[in-house]
Design a protein around this motif. Structure first.
Motif, mmCIF file in Angstrom:
data_model
loop_
_atom_site.group_PDB
_atom_site.id
_atom_site.type_symbol
_atom_site.label_atom_id
_atom_site.label_comp_id
_atom_site.label_asym_id
_atom_site.label_seq_id
_atom_site.Cartn_x
_atom_site.Cartn_y
_atom_site.Cartn_z
ATOM 1 N N GLN A 113 0.808 -1.218 0.000
ATOM 2 C CA GLN A 113 0.000 0.000 0.000
ATOM 3 C C GLN A 113 0.842 1.270 0.000
ATOM 4 O O GLN A 113 0.307 2.369 -0.129
ATOM 5 N N LYS A 114 2.140 1.102 0.175
ATOM 6 C CA LYS A 114 3.065 2.233 0.256
ATOM 7 C C LYS A 114 2.668 3.211 1.376
ATOM 8 O O LYS A 114 2.730 4.429 1.230
ATOM 9 N N ALA A 156 11.765 3.913 1.568
ATOM 10 C CA ALA A 156 11.393 4.357 0.223
ATOM 11 C C ALA A 156 9.935 4.063 -0.106
ATOM 12 O O ALA A 156 9.409 4.563 -1.106
ATOM 13 N N LEU A 157 9.283 3.262 0.738
ATOM 14 C CA LEU A 157 7.893 2.889 0.492
ATOM 15 C C LEU A 157 6.930 3.592 1.459
ATOM 16 O O LEU A 157 5.789 3.154 1.624
ATOM 17 N N ASN A 158 7.390 4.677 2.090
ATOM 18 C CA ASN A 158 6.550 5.462 2.999
ATOM 19 C C ASN A 158 6.081 4.637 4.198
ATOM 20 O O ASN A 158 4.980 4.805 4.696
ATOM 21 N N VAL A 159 6.945 3.731 4.647
ATOM 22 C CA VAL A 159 6.685 2.951 5.854
ATOM 23 C C VAL A 159 7.727 3.369 6.892
ATOM 24 O O VAL A 159 8.926 3.199 6.666
ATOM 25 N N THR A 160 7.272 3.934 7.983
ATOM 26 C CA THR A 160 8.202 4.407 9.010
ATOM 27 C C THR A 160 8.083 3.560 10.268
ATOM 28 O O THR A 160 7.038 2.979 10.550
ATOM 29 N N ASP A 199 0.887 13.717 26.850
ATOM 30 C CA ASP A 199 2.192 13.822 26.199
ATOM 31 C C ASP A 199 2.519 12.561 25.408
ATOM 32 O O ASP A 199 3.205 12.616 24.375
ATOM 33 N N ILE A 200 2.051 11.423 25.894
ATOM 34 C CA ILE A 200 2.226 10.179 25.145
ATOM 35 C C ILE A 200 1.416 10.235 23.860
ATOM 36 O O ILE A 200 1.912 9.912 22.774
ATOM 37 N N LEU A 201 0.172 10.674 23.972
ATOM 38 C CA LEU A 201 -0.690 10.785 22.790
ATOM 39 C C LEU A 201 -0.107 11.756 21.777
ATOM 40 O O LEU A 201 -0.079 11.476 20.567
ATOM 41 N N ASN A 202 0.375 12.904 22.231
ATOM 42 C CA ASN A 202 0.949 13.894 21.325
ATOM 43 C C ASN A 202 2.176 13.351 20.606
ATOM 44 O O ASN A 202 2.404 13.638 19.419
ATOM 45 N N THR A 203 2.974 12.568 21.306
ATOM 46 C CA THR A 203 4.175 11.980 20.695
ATOM 47 C C THR A 203 3.793 10.955 19.638
ATOM 48 O O THR A 203 4.374 10.916 18.541
ATOM 49 N N VAL A 204 2.810 10.127 19.949
ATOM 50 C CA VAL A 204 2.337 9.139 18.983
ATOM 51 C C VAL A 204 1.779 9.837 17.749
ATOM 52 O O VAL A 204 2.063 9.441 16.608
ATOM 53 N N GLN A 205 1.017 10.896 17.959
ATOM 54 C CA GLN A 205 0.455 11.636 16.840
ATOM 55 C C GLN A 205 1.546 12.249 15.964
ATOM 56 O O GLN A 205 1.446 12.255 14.732
ATOM 57 N N PHE A 206 2.584 12.768 16.603
ATOM 58 C CA PHE A 206 3.710 13.333 15.864
ATOM 59 C C PHE A 206 4.362 12.283 14.982
ATOM 60 O O PHE A 206 4.664 12.518 13.797
ATOM 61 N N LEU A 207 4.564 11.095 15.533
ATOM 62 C CA LEU A 207 5.199 10.027 14.773
ATOM 63 C C LEU A 207 4.297 9.524 13.652
ATOM 64 O O LEU A 207 4.786 9.131 12.590
ATOM 65 N N ARG A 208 3.002 9.547 13.873
ATOM 66 C CA ARG A 208 2.078 9.131 12.821
ATOM 67 C C ARG A 208 2.073 10.116 11.658
ATOM 68 O O ARG A 208 1.907 9.726 10.496
ATOM 69 N N SER A 209 2.231 11.392 11.965
ATOM 70 C CA SER A 209 2.050 12.429 10.951
ATOM 71 C C SER A 209 3.340 12.854 10.271
ATOM 72 O O SER A 209 3.300 13.654 9.330
ATOM 73 N N THR A 210 4.477 12.322 10.718
ATOM 74 C CA THR A 210 5.766 12.767 10.184
ATOM 75 C C THR A 210 6.390 11.660 9.339
ATOM 76 O O THR A 210 6.934 10.690 9.855
ATOM 77 N N SER A 211 6.336 11.828 8.036
ATOM 78 C CA SER A 211 6.769 10.764 7.130
ATOM 79 C C SER A 211 8.283 10.686 6.973
ATOM 80 O O SER A 211 8.803 9.668 6.503
#
Length: 225
Positions: A113-114, A156-160, A199-211
């Motif tokens: 799914q890239k 390279a496949l947008n999987v972090t 703060d845990i939620l905000n960190t998770v959200q940051f990691l989800r949104s930062t490719s």
């Protein structure tokens, strides 16, 4: 969709509760049966790859734009020279192999799914010398090497894939610590307080949104090193 392992208590439950009304979320549990939203949970042992393969087969139609949050974990406290090898090994099987197993199962879908976001919960004890937690520390520090290798295989496949090195949290095992020892722990934290759930939620959200962030480990510890 979001898959959260160890989602019936602690950090996993907090994240499940934060997301499930807004997004498609599946939580896993093993021993702590959820008290609500049971239809959104699946009982499985993350250390058993066959159970995860069954999960994949049963949910294949829903696996799109996946965020995997690995919260499932156990601890075993003992000085190494007194430790029970079977209990020590069980920590590694759950915390390291369990994390690997879900990643291994989902990576082919993410690659196709890239898109994929993998977030592991490591711990500050991986770098902070702490007596009696050799199994837990070993399992959590191993996630760093695991993540770095997987990161370069899939970037390279947008999987972090990234780790949150959590310090002492209001949601963690700190609740079981006697008050006098809790005060000693707080005295070591430069921020002077435990990590708040938001703060845990905000960190998770940051990691989800930062490719562009992958293969990293973020210290969420209030300055504790």
């Amino acid at each position: 969709m979001i898959i959260i392992t160890g989602a019936s208590r602690g950090i996993g439950k907090f994240l499940f509760d934060s997301y499930h009304t807004e997004e498609k979320v599946i939580g896993t549990y093993l021993n702590s049966e959820p008290s609500e939203n049971a239809e959104k949970y699946i009982k499985l042992d993350v250390g058993d790859f066959e159970q995860i393969e069954k999960f994949m087969d049963e949910n294949s139609g829903d696996l799109n734009d996946i965020t995997l949050i690995n919260c499932a974990g156990i601890s075993y406290n003992s000085f190494a020279h007194k430790s029970d090898p079977a209990k020590w090994q069980k920590v590694i099987e759950t915390n390291l192999f369990g994390t690997y197993n879900f990643i291994r199962a989902l990576l082919p879908v993410m690659r196709q799914q890239k898109f994929g976001r993998i977030i592991n919960f490591s711990s500050v004890v991986a770098v902070k010398p702490t007596p009696g937690v050799s199994a837990y520390s070993a399992s959590k520090s191993a996630l760093w090497g695991l993540s770095k290798s997987i990161a370069i295989e899939n970037a390279a496949l947008n999987v972090t894939i990234n780790n949150v090195n959590l310090g002492y949290s209001e949601l963690g095992m700190i609740k079981t610590v006697p008050e006098e020892f809790k005060n000693q722990i707080l005295a070591q934290i430069p921020a002077g307080k435990l990590c708040e759930p938001v703060d845990i939620l905000n960190t998770v959200q940051f990691l989800r949104s930062t490719s562009y962030l992958t293969g990293s480990s973020i210290d969420l510890s209030g300055g504790l090193v």
